[in-house]
Design a protein around this motif. Structure first.
Motif, PDB file in Angstrom:
ATOM      1  N   GLN A 152       0.936   1.350  15.901  1.00  0.00           N
ATOM      2  CA  GLN A 152       0.413   0.028  16.219  1.00  0.00           C
ATOM      3  C   GLN A 152       0.332  -0.847  14.978  1.00  0.00           C
ATOM      4  N   SER A 199      -8.331   1.096   3.121  1.00  0.00           N
ATOM      5  CA  SER A 199      -7.724   0.413   1.986  1.00  0.00           C
ATOM      6  C   SER A 199      -7.068  -0.888   2.434  1.00  0.00           C
ATOM      7  N   ASP A 215       1.258 -10.762   4.310  1.00  0.00           N
ATOM      8  CA  ASP A 215       2.480  -9.972   4.313  1.00  0.00           C
ATOM      9  C   ASP A 215       2.187  -8.682   3.573  1.00  0.00           C
ATOM     10  N   ARG A 268     -16.877   1.029  13.724  1.00  0.00           N
ATOM     11  CA  ARG A 268     -17.350   2.193  14.463  1.00  0.00           C
ATOM     12  C   ARG A 268     -16.257   3.244  14.591  1.00  0.00           C
ATOM     13  N   GLU A 314      -9.394  -3.548   0.679  1.00  0.00           N
ATOM     14  CA  GLU A 314      -8.739  -4.034  -0.537  1.00  0.00           C
ATOM     15  C   GLU A 314      -7.744  -5.142  -0.254  1.00  0.00           C
ATOM     16  N   VAL A 315      -7.078  -5.068   0.875  1.00  0.00           N
ATOM     17  CA  VAL A 315      -6.083  -6.107   1.154  1.00  0.00           C
ATOM     18  C   VAL A 315      -6.736  -7.306   1.809  1.00  0.00           C
ATOM     19  N   VAL A 341       0.855  -1.178   0.000  1.00  0.00           N
ATOM     20  CA  VAL A 341       0.000   0.000   0.000  1.00  0.00           C
ATOM     21  C   VAL A 341       0.895   1.232   0.000  1.00  0.00           C
ATOM     22  N   SER A 373      -8.922   6.439   5.518  1.00  0.00           N
ATOM     23  CA  SER A 373      -8.742   5.939   4.153  1.00  0.00           C
ATOM     24  C   SER A 373      -7.603   4.920   4.107  1.00  0.00           C
ATOM     25  N   ILE A 374      -6.588   5.115   4.934  1.00  0.00           N
ATOM     26  CA  ILE A 374      -5.497   4.139   4.966  1.00  0.00           C
ATOM     27  C   ILE A 374      -6.006   2.814   5.517  1.00  0.00           C
ATOM     28  N   GLN A 383      -0.249   7.251  16.671  1.00  0.00           N
ATOM     29  CA  GLN A 383      -0.378   6.099  17.569  1.00  0.00           C
ATOM     30  C   GLN A 383      -0.863   4.879  16.789  1.00  0.00           C
ATOM     31  N   VAL A 429       0.999   5.247   0.497  1.00  0.00           N
ATOM     32  CA  VAL A 429       0.222   6.326   1.075  1.00  0.00           C
ATOM     33  C   VAL A 429       0.951   7.635   0.818  1.00  0.00           C
ATOM     34  N   THR A 464       7.803   5.901  23.804  1.00  0.00           N
ATOM     35  CA  THR A 464       6.945   4.728  23.660  1.00  0.00           C
ATOM     36  C   THR A 464       6.632   4.469  22.197  1.00  0.00           C
ATOM     37  N   ARG A 465       6.308   5.558  21.514  1.00  0.00           N
ATOM     38  CA  ARG A 465       5.908   5.385  20.126  1.00  0.00           C
ATOM     39  C   ARG A 465       7.097   5.010  19.265  1.00  0.00           C
ATOM     40  N   ILE A 480      -5.698  13.245   2.814  1.00  0.00           N
ATOM     41  CA  ILE A 480      -5.476  11.889   3.293  1.00  0.00           C
ATOM     42  C   ILE A 480      -6.024  11.776   4.714  1.00  0.00           C
ATOM     43  N   ASP A 509     -11.346   0.025  16.534  1.00  0.00           N
ATOM     44  CA  ASP A 509     -11.979  -1.247  16.173  1.00  0.00           C
ATOM     45  C   ASP A 509     -11.367  -1.811  14.905  1.00  0.00           C
TER      46      ASP A 509
END
Lengths: 726, 553
Positions: free
Chosen positions: B387, B330, B363, B343, B334-335, B313, B326-327, B383, B315, B412-413, B322, B347
């Motif tokens: 993840q 997709s 993959d 919601r 699509e994948v 993908v 939308s990311i 964030q 982006v 952390t990030r 953007i 989620d």
């Protein structure tokens, strides 16, 4: 291009023939060229197995490290609600029954490591105490509603799923978690009652059995706040107040993960709320200790053939100490070093256990042998040999292989002796005042890796200090050293060292027996001199000085006492050990095979400074574009530099605001001069359109990079966003 | 024009041989250099262990190792980057320009010339006489270029004589105003007090040496007065104050890229890393690319060379519309081929995580151009992207350009992303990235907005069109009122009723929802709590629109 569009920003590509698609494997890319050779594969598999071992080792000792705090936490959780069912009605119970038992776990500032700790902890709690564990992240919980929703979803959803898994009936597991938009704590007591009762009613399932074991004590509900500091105070306050209303019916336990200090709790919660909690404090291991363990288990060991050079180790330690205190990042750096080593060093093929290496040496191709011959440390080694052997080494592959086997074995033995001796030296130096050679063994190790430690000033001052040690101190140090040697491998030189040290120890102990007699003798001498002193009590200054000088001289020339002689002997022995065994690895032939030395690579991948790169490129384009036209000295740039560099350089001369018109004029002056155009040409307010366009592009690029932004303070001005610069 | 533009390229090709020699020599010297580097590094690092100040230096100097393969002697210590700002006078830029316009490297004496330039309009004779005294030959050399610049400026000033005095006065006053009390600007003192024209560079250096503590004072000076010391010229003086996007693109694309061979060389070096990138992403690291120049083409090249057989993908983080949704969409649609809706992003993320857990053969490569893009830099978005990147089956390559981009990620990030940093300086222009931006110098044509307006309205009923026109007219009537809050809903309803366009409150609301969905109108709550409606389109477009509508009917 397929990936630019004015209406979409997201493009998905799928290979056309999905059947032929194969999952890419990392091993396929473990080479620089096109064809992947057998040795590449071997290298990669060595890397993988080595990394796997290291990872397992890290996990193992991290569990051990956390064991203590976990145990105490678990017992706290277990005991927190012991009275709930037992219906004890004493005064202290009634006092405490309205308070929520809370464990405040101070974990330190190494936030990235907390995730792992809590993961382990919640797993442990789930295994041993209760299935009802909820982990909350501050970033996900910005309102009380969200917190409640999360808690309920975890508790109810989790159990519903469990039960349904047993009944093999999945049809309302997802609806439940999604339907529960309106949520209140009120539904929990009913649920909890149902759960405890059904578990009491005894069913054949495995889970119920485990619950039945704990039947006499209902499983508590544990709510973990992973990062207390990131929660909003009012959210936390409200949640705690709500919880306290249900504490009679629900055995709630809160766990706070704290990164800073326990005072945070009081800062976030007013007295009215914090009085609802019964807080017990737990302190986790400091991250520095943690690092010491990591270094001890991963670096100061012969278990793994791979080693870091002094500089790499230092880079990793510096990143740890100055940036994050994160052990996890340290291990990541270690992994990266391992990967880089195997990727960039062709001889890393031999970086494996000794037996394997022997096998691999036998299978070496001629090219590999040539590569070995070109290794600098090996060339030095060859230079030291006599001429016959030199020729053999350089021409005869078989001879070379035998020799390499021997050298690798030597290297292995070198390490086996190195670490125990290093630890002994550390035992001696770590107790000295001011720690001339460092308090932590990692500092000593880095020094030893970098140079001949005995040539440093710190080393000599350390030995001076050791020369003043008292008897009992020295004895305890010796004892510690013997313990260190006992715990390491029982092998020839080490056992000898141990015996020698034990001898010393017994001599010291004998000394203690003789000491009283000695003391008498010395006392006699003292008596002899003291009358003289007392006689000359009333003398002038000159006389006093003279006597003092004499006394000093006599003391110096005085024969050493037996203890002092013995102390000297011990120190000389230690010094000899250091000189013999703590040679820097660079002196060892073929050290390149197992030592990774790409410190700068590691630093620029882990601790990059993007802004420096950006500004260097802007102000000194010659560093990147090696064109003679761009070469300049000092802080100037040439007028042929790329547009953006010129525009950047010009903008540095401005204050907070920049007048676009002046900027454009200045830009045009510079560029037209560089193009040999006659700037005197009467232009009458007309700027060449191409130049204008180039200027616009350069300025919008600067805006894109964040150096300037549009402002409305003055017409046709932009604001500068950076300070100073070069 | 083209011929002249080609000049640097020609001059380059003649020095091409030299260039090659250089490269070969560097190749030969790689070993020595690396040893040298290690030695210096050793020296630095031995110092830096427990000495913070040294560490700050080493940070900068350590970084010079990054470009070790490109050049050997960069030392840009962090100290240089983050100095305090000194007060700049308005003519500073002109001075530098004149300096740069001269032959490179000869940076000796622009100062006196600059002085002359500023004094141009308000020169008093005594001063200029003083200036003429020192060494003649030097003066002659100096006066040429700045004279040109001055002439250019004066010529331009003639065009609009009104601002002439402003320009010069703001110039000369600037210096004095910025030196309140006893503290005098060290940049100024050598020039103003000593009669001899000291060369600017050395003057600055000298004064720096003389009074280093004044750097702090200068900071406060720069911030104490809100007075802005710039000239009052505006772009209106140009014949074409603003170019529109199309002409801009046309003009710039004509422009041949200078230093193309070097840039290509840089690119080739980066392309060699592709296999390593694949390896490292496969092993669970995420890569972040930084450095000057657009990295879009490089990542495209990477995509074309390495990812043809994989699901991936792309982006465009710089794309102004953007969204995280939308990311994620997709990926899920699509994948993973999931049809349902979610919601919230969390989620959706959980669904993705579960899907990747269940099917370990999945993959996915995620290429994000400008992860620091305007729409993605938010805390929550980062964030969730973090993840995403932490999922074992998802491999992330991202590029950053903004100079403060690393601030997006806390410890952390950072850990979540598991970044490996790569410096890829390409020196390519950010053509694609900046084309979306509403640049300050580009005229907004509004053609796109107009056509979208017309298209949407054509599909609506005549009544709906009437409603919209009513609102548009009202907005145009109030175009001079800069505090125009919009048309209040009640008022709007009354007007529509009077024009027989709607018969109830509800129908109007239904219409408005339609408009809102197409982003034709925007709601705003006024200070008094009343709902106001405005059309978020600029006046010119709106006028054009109404004209066209009128023509049609």
């Amino acid at each position: 291009m397929a990936t630019s569009s004015v209406s979409r920003g997201c493009f998905v590509f799928k290979p056309k023939d999905s059947k032929k698609r194969k999952i890419p494997v990392a091993a396929d890319f473990f080479n620089k060229g096109d064809a992947i050779s057998e040795s590449d594969r071997l290298q990669f598999s060595t890397y993988e197995s080595l990394w796997q071992q290291m990872k397992e080792e890290t996990e193992r000792f991290q569990d051990n490290l956390n064991e203590k705090i976990f145990d105490s936490l678990l017992s706290f959780i277990k005991n927190s609600h012991i009275h709930l069912n037992s219906k004890v009605n004493d005064w202290s119970y009634r006092m405490r029954c309205s308070e929520i038992p809370t464990a405040a776990v101070v974990l330190g500032v190494n936030v990235p490591d907390h995730e792992m700790t809590f993961q382990r902890f919640s797993d442990l709690v789930k295994q041993s105490l209760t299935p009802h564990v909820v982990c909350l992240h501050g970033k996900e919980c910005t309102t009380v509603k969200q917190v409640l929703q999360k808690v309920l979803m975890h508790l109810l959803g989790g159990t519903v799923n469990d039960e349904e898994a047993e009944e093999e009936d999945m049809h309302h597991s997802t609806p439940l978690s999604q339907r529960r938009i309106h949520c209140s704590m009120a539904s929990l007591p009913g649920w909890y009652k149902a759960i405890t009762q059904t578990s009491g009613s005894g069913s054949p399932s495995k889970k119920r059995k485990s619950c039945a074991v704990e039947k006499e004590q209902a499983p508590p509900i544990v709510i973990i706040f992973k990062d207390l500091e990131t929660f909003l105070p009012e959210v936390l306050q409200n949640f705690i107040t709500i919880c306290s209303n249900y504490i009679q019916q629900l055995p709630l336990v809160l766990v706070f993960g704290i990164a800073t200090s326990p005072i945070t709790i009081h800062r976030m919660l007013p007295h009215a709320v914090s009085s609802l909690l019964c807080i017990e404090l737990f302190q986790s291991l400091s991250c520095s200790d943690h690092l010491t363990t990591v270094i001890d288990k991963l670096v100061l060991t012969t278990k793994f053939p791979f080693k870091l050079s002094g500089k790499v180790l230092q880079v990793l330690i510096v990143i740890f100490l100055y940036h994050d205190f994160s052990v996890r990042n340290f291990v990541k750096g270690f992994q990266l070093s391992l990967l880089e080593h195997f990727y960039s060093q062709p001889l890393s093929l031999l970086c494996c256990s000794l037996d394997e290496a022997n096998g691999r040496i036998r299978n070496l191709a001629h090219g590999d042998c040539e590569r070995i011959r070109q290794v600098p440390s090996f060339m030095r080694y060859v230079d030291c040999q006599d001429s016959e052997k030199q020729i053999e080494l350089l021409t005869n592959d078989q001879y070379l292989k035998d020799d390499v086997q021997k050298l690798l074995k030597d290297l292995h033995i070198y390490h086996e002796n190195y670490f125990p001796v290093l630890k002994c030296l550390h035992v001696f130096t770590s107790s000295l005042p001011k720690y001339p050679l460092g308090k932590q063994i990692r500092e000593l190790y880095v020094t030893c890796l970098e140079r001949n430690v005995w040539e440093t000033e710190e080393y000599s001052s350390a030995f001076q200090l050791l020369g003043m040690m008292a008897n009992n101190e020295l004895v305890s140090l010796l004892q510690k050293c013997i313990d260190v040697l006992k715990s390491s491998k029982q092998q020839k030189p080490l056992t000898d060292i141990r015996q020698k040290l034990e001898e010393f120890l017994s001599k010291f102990q004998k000394l203690d027996d003789i000491a009283p007699e000695m003391h008498d003798k010395e006392g006699d001498e003292n008596n002899k001199t003291s009358p003289e002193k007392s006689l000359q009590k009333k003398t002038d200054l000159y006389e006093l000085q003279k006597t003092l000088m004499e006394m000093k001289k006599s003391r110096r020339s005085k024969k050493l006492s037996r203890f002092e002689a013995l102390r000297m002997e011990v120190l000389e022995f230690m010094d000899k050990l250091v000189r013999q065994y703590l040679l820097p690895p660079e002196t060892q032939p073929l050290h390149e095979v197992i030592y990774f030395s790409g410190a700068s690579t590691i630093r620029r991948h882990l601790n990059a400074t993007p802004r420096t790169a950006l500004q260097t490129a802007l102000s000194k384009p010659y560093n990147y574009l090696q064109n003679e036209a761009l070469r300049s000295e000092g802080e100037t740039i040439t007028n042929t530099a790329p547009d953006i560099c010129i525009v950047y350089k010009l903008h540095l001369e401005c204050g907070r605001l920049i007048n676009l018109y002046d900027w454009l004029q200045a830009f045009v002056t510079v560029v037209s001069a560089s193009e040999g155009q006659d700037p005197d040409k009467p232009s009458k307010g007309q700027v060449d359109q191409v130049l204008h366009a180039r200027f616009i592009r350069a300025v919008s690029e600067l805006e894109f990079l964040g150096f300037i932004k549009p402002t409305k303070q003055k017409t046709d001005h932009v604001a500068r966003l950076t300070w100073g610069g070069f | 024009m083209n011929l002249i533009l080609c000049a640097p390229i020609f001059s380059h090709s003649s020095s091409g041989i030299n260039q090659k020699n250089n490269v070969r020599r560097t190749l030969l010297n790689v070993k020595q250099d690396s040893q040298k580097w290690e030695k210096t590094e050793q020296a630095q690092e031995s110092l830096e262990v427990f000495n913070e100040r040294d560490y700050v230096e080493a940070l900068g100097a350590g970084d010079s190792g990054c470009q070790g393969d490109l050049s050997d002697e960069i030392s840009t210590a962090g100290r240089d980057l983050f100095t305090f700002q000194t007060i700049k006078r308005a003519d500073k830029m002109a001075k530098l320009a004149s300096e740069l316009a001269q032959t490179p490297g000869k940076s000796v004496t622009f100062c006196a010339a600059g002085q002359q330039l500023t004094a141009g309009q308000i020169r008093d004779n005594g001063q200029s006489n003083q200036r003429k005294t020192p060494s003649k030959s030097k003066r002659k050399y100096v006066s040429t270029t700045p004279y040109r610049l001055r002439k250019r400026l004066t010529d331009l000033a003639d065009l609009s004589s009104g601002s002439e005095s402003d320009y010069s006065s703001s110039d000369s006053e600037g210096g004095e105003e910025s030196t309140p009390g006893g503290v005098s600007n060290p940049r100024l003192t050598p020039e103003a007090v000593t009669p001899t024209p000291t060369p600017g560079k050395t003057a600055v250096k000298k004064s720096r040496k003389l009074a280093p503590p004044s750097l702090v004072e200068l900071y406060f000076e720069a911030h104490s007065s809100s007075k802005v010391l710039t000239s009052d010229c505006t772009l209106q003086k140009l014949q074409t104050p603003k170019l529109d996007q199309e002409t801009l693109e046309r003009l710039v694309s004509d422009d041949r890229v200078p230093f193309a061979p070097e840039i290509r060389q840089l690119n080739k070096q980066h392309e060699k890393l592709f296999r390593k990138w694949m390896l490292q992403t496969q092993l669970g690291f995420s890569l972040v690319l930084y450095g000057l120049g657009s990295k879009r083409e490089l990542l495209e090249e990477f995509r074309c060379q390495m990812l043809q057989g994989d699901v991936h993908v792309v982006v465009n983080g710089f794309f102004p519309n953007i969204t995280l949704k939308s990311i994620l969409n997709s990926i899920t649609e699509e994948v993973l081929g999931y049809e349902g809706t979610f919601r919230n992003p969390v989620d959706q993320l959980n669904y993705i995580i579960r899907a990747f857990q269940e099917d370990s053969t999945l993959d996915l490569y995620l290429l994000i151009h400008n992860i620091d893009g305007q729409m993605l830099r938010g805390d929550r978005n980062q964030q969730i992207l973090g993840q995403l990147s932490a999922i074992p089956g998802i491999h992330l390559l991202a590029s950053i350009d903004h100079l403060n981009a690393p601030l997006m990620w806390d410890q952390t990030r950072n850990c979540l992303f598991n970044w490996l940093w790569y410096e890829v300086t390409t020196f390519k222009s950010y053509a694609e990235e900046t084309s979306y931006e509403n640049s300050l110098l580009v005229k907004q044509s509004g053609a796109l907005a107009l056509s979208s307006l017309i298209h949407v309205l054509r599909s609506l009923t005549p009544n709906a069109r009437g409603i919209f026109k009513l609102l548009a007219r009202f907005q145009l009537e109030n175009k001079d009122n800069s505090y125009y809050p919009g048309l209040s809903f009640q008022d709007f309803y009354q007007r529509c009723r009077d024009a027989f366009l709607v018969n109830s409150n509800l129908t109007l609301r239904a219409q408005l929802t339609e408009f809102r969905d197409h982003k034709l109108i925007r709601n705003k709550k006024g200070a008094d709590g009343v709902e106001y409606l405005i059309i978020p389109v600029d006046m010119a477009t709106l006028t054009d629109f109404l004209e066209m509508e009128d023509k049609e009917t």
